[in-house]
Design a protein around this motif. Structure first.
Motif, PDB file in Angstrom:
ATOM      1  N   GLU A 181      -1.573   8.403  -5.521  1.00  0.00           N
ATOM      2  CA  GLU A 181      -2.962   8.843  -5.343  1.00  0.00           C
ATOM      3  C   GLU A 181      -3.218  10.276  -5.809  1.00  0.00           C
ATOM      4  O   GLU A 181      -4.362  10.648  -6.105  1.00  0.00           O
TER       5      GLU A 181
ATOM      6  N   TYR B  37      -5.710   5.258  -9.748  1.00  0.00           N
ATOM      7  CA  TYR B  37      -4.489   6.060  -9.815  1.00  0.00           C
ATOM      8  C   TYR B  37      -3.306   5.287 -10.381  1.00  0.00           C
ATOM      9  O   TYR B  37      -2.303   5.888 -10.774  1.00  0.00           O
TER      10      TYR B  37
ATOM     11  N   GLN C  93      -9.370   9.264  -1.591  1.00  0.00           N
ATOM     12  CA  GLN C  93      -9.460   7.827  -1.362  1.00  0.00           C
ATOM     13  C   GLN C  93     -10.188   7.503  -0.053  1.00  0.00           C
ATOM     14  O   GLN C  93     -10.158   8.280   0.900  1.00  0.00           O
TER      15      GLN C  93
ATOM     16  N   ARG D 275       0.823  -1.211   0.000  1.00  0.00           N
ATOM     17  CA  ARG D 275       0.000   0.000   0.000  1.00  0.00           C
ATOM     18  C   ARG D 275       0.859   1.263   0.000  1.00  0.00           C
ATOM     19  O   ARG D 275       0.536   2.240  -0.687  1.00  0.00           O
ATOM     20  N   ASP D 276       1.964   1.252   0.746  1.00  0.00           N
ATOM     21  CA  ASP D 276       2.858   2.411   0.717  1.00  0.00           C
ATOM     22  C   ASP D 276       3.351   2.672  -0.701  1.00  0.00           C
ATOM     23  O   ASP D 276       3.457   3.833  -1.129  1.00  0.00           O
TER      24      ASP D 276
ATOM     25  N   ARG E 124      -9.514   5.601   2.403  1.00  0.00           N
ATOM     26  CA  ARG E 124      -8.708   5.506   3.624  1.00  0.00           C
ATOM     27  C   ARG E 124      -8.526   6.848   4.313  1.00  0.00           C
ATOM     28  O   ARG E 124      -8.268   6.906   5.523  1.00  0.00           O
TER      29      ARG E 124
ATOM     30  N   GLU F 230       0.140   3.745  -3.049  1.00  0.00           N
ATOM     31  CA  GLU F 230      -0.559   4.955  -2.615  1.00  0.00           C
ATOM     32  C   GLU F 230       0.245   6.230  -2.866  1.00  0.00           C
ATOM     33  O   GLU F 230      -0.295   7.333  -2.791  1.00  0.00           O
ATOM     34  N   LYS F 231       1.512   6.075  -3.229  1.00  0.00           N
ATOM     35  CA  LYS F 231       2.313   7.233  -3.654  1.00  0.00           C
ATOM     36  C   LYS F 231       1.687   7.939  -4.853  1.00  0.00           C
ATOM     37  O   LYS F 231       1.952   9.112  -5.114  1.00  0.00           O
TER      38      LYS F 231
ATOM     39  N   LYS G 198      -6.518  -0.146  -9.511  1.00  0.00           N
ATOM     40  CA  LYS G 198      -6.739   1.115  -8.804  1.00  0.00           C
ATOM     41  C   LYS G 198      -6.718   2.245  -9.828  1.00  0.00           C
ATOM     42  O   LYS G 198      -5.885   2.273 -10.731  1.00  0.00           O
TER      43      LYS G 198
END
Length: 274
Positions: free
Chosen positions: A172, A224, A177, A165-166, A179, A169-170, A222
């Motif tokens: 995004e 993104y 989102q 996820r790290d 979260r 998620e960079k 996803k």
């Protein structure tokens, strides 16, 4: 129709992305669907509106669930993406189900028609929470409910999931989102407070079966990640492979077949019309 769809959602879930989305995204757990059924206060059969119905992943799970299969009178699937609707019509075959273009604040559903509004894996994209709450109130019967539901990879139960996820998620790019919890502002808007009781929340932890291909495809579905250029996307895939090769916190289900535990959570929020 007025432009009320987030640009990243429009492009990231645009034409050519939806088959992967439908194949890669997880379905919805039976216990969560049972919980929604228990929350509906009216008597079946129900009129259901699903907003942001996408490719039909939630719809198919609902129609197949024993608590729901014979409890639905009509289901109206509202989705702004033409590409998503195209996949939906191929994947959902039930005479009780119809599809239409629409958004959170413009469903085209008649006043007081719905026993239940469902929004699965979509409400975080809502651009105007107050207008959405007003639309939900308009189309629901008294004491009807809105069920907001999301599935999310659980970063707290396996280090490799946190690393995954790290990494993804960079990208995004400031998009709203799930979260981030921005959607929670809905419950303090004037239209929500005037028309709904305080929300009730439930969270469930469980594991799904994962493989290298499932993890990569799900990441690439996803929005993104889907919008990245081929070189950037390939770098994401290479980095995911490196994470899976390190196996930090990875628990095997069947090592020979490459199947491992994929920790997940389901979040369910129920809002009841006054």
């Amino acid at each position: 129709m007025a432009q009320t769809v987030h640009t990243l959602a429009k492009v990231g879930f645009g034409s050519g992305t939806n088959e992967l989305y439908d194949r890669a995204r997880p379905s919805y757990q039976p216990f969560a669907l049972a919980h929604i059924r228990q929350a509906v206060r009216s008597s079946p059969p129900f009129n259901v509106v699903e907003i942001g119905s996408g490719t039909g992943i939630f719809t198919r799970a609902l129609l197949a669930h024993p608590d729901w299969s014979s409890s639905i009178k009509e289901l109206v699937a509202v989705e702004p993406s033409a590409g998503m609707r195209e996949v939906f019509t191929k994947s959902v075959s039930d005479p009780r189900v119809s599809t239409r273009e629409g958004t959170f604040d413009a469903t085209g559903v008649a006043d007081g028609w719905a026993d239940l509004v469902i929004i699965a894996q979509a409400f975080h994209w809502c651009p105007d929470y107050d207008k959405a709450a007003a639309e939900f109130a308009r189309i629901l019967k008294p004491e009807g409910i809105v069920a907001f539901i999301w599935n999310l990879e659980d970063r707290n139960r396996a280090a490799w999931v946190a690393q995954l996820r790290d990494r993804i998620e960079k990208h995004e790019s400031g998009s709203p989102q799930f979260r981030l919890g921005l959607w929670r502002a809905t419950f303090s808007t004037p239209s929500y407070v005037a028309n709904f009781n305080p929300p009730e929340e439930n969270v469930w932890d469980y594991v799904l079966h994962g493989t290298r291909d499932i993890v990569v495809d799900r990441a690439c579905s996803k929005s993104y990640i889907a919008v990245l250029n081929p070189e950037e996307k390939q770098k994401v895939i290479e980095d995911i492979d490196a994470i899976l090769q390190r196996k930090d916190g990875l628990v095997w289900i069947d090592k020979e077949k490459g199947i491992f535990e994929y920790p997940y959570q389901t979040f369910l929020v129920i809002a009841t019309r006054k």
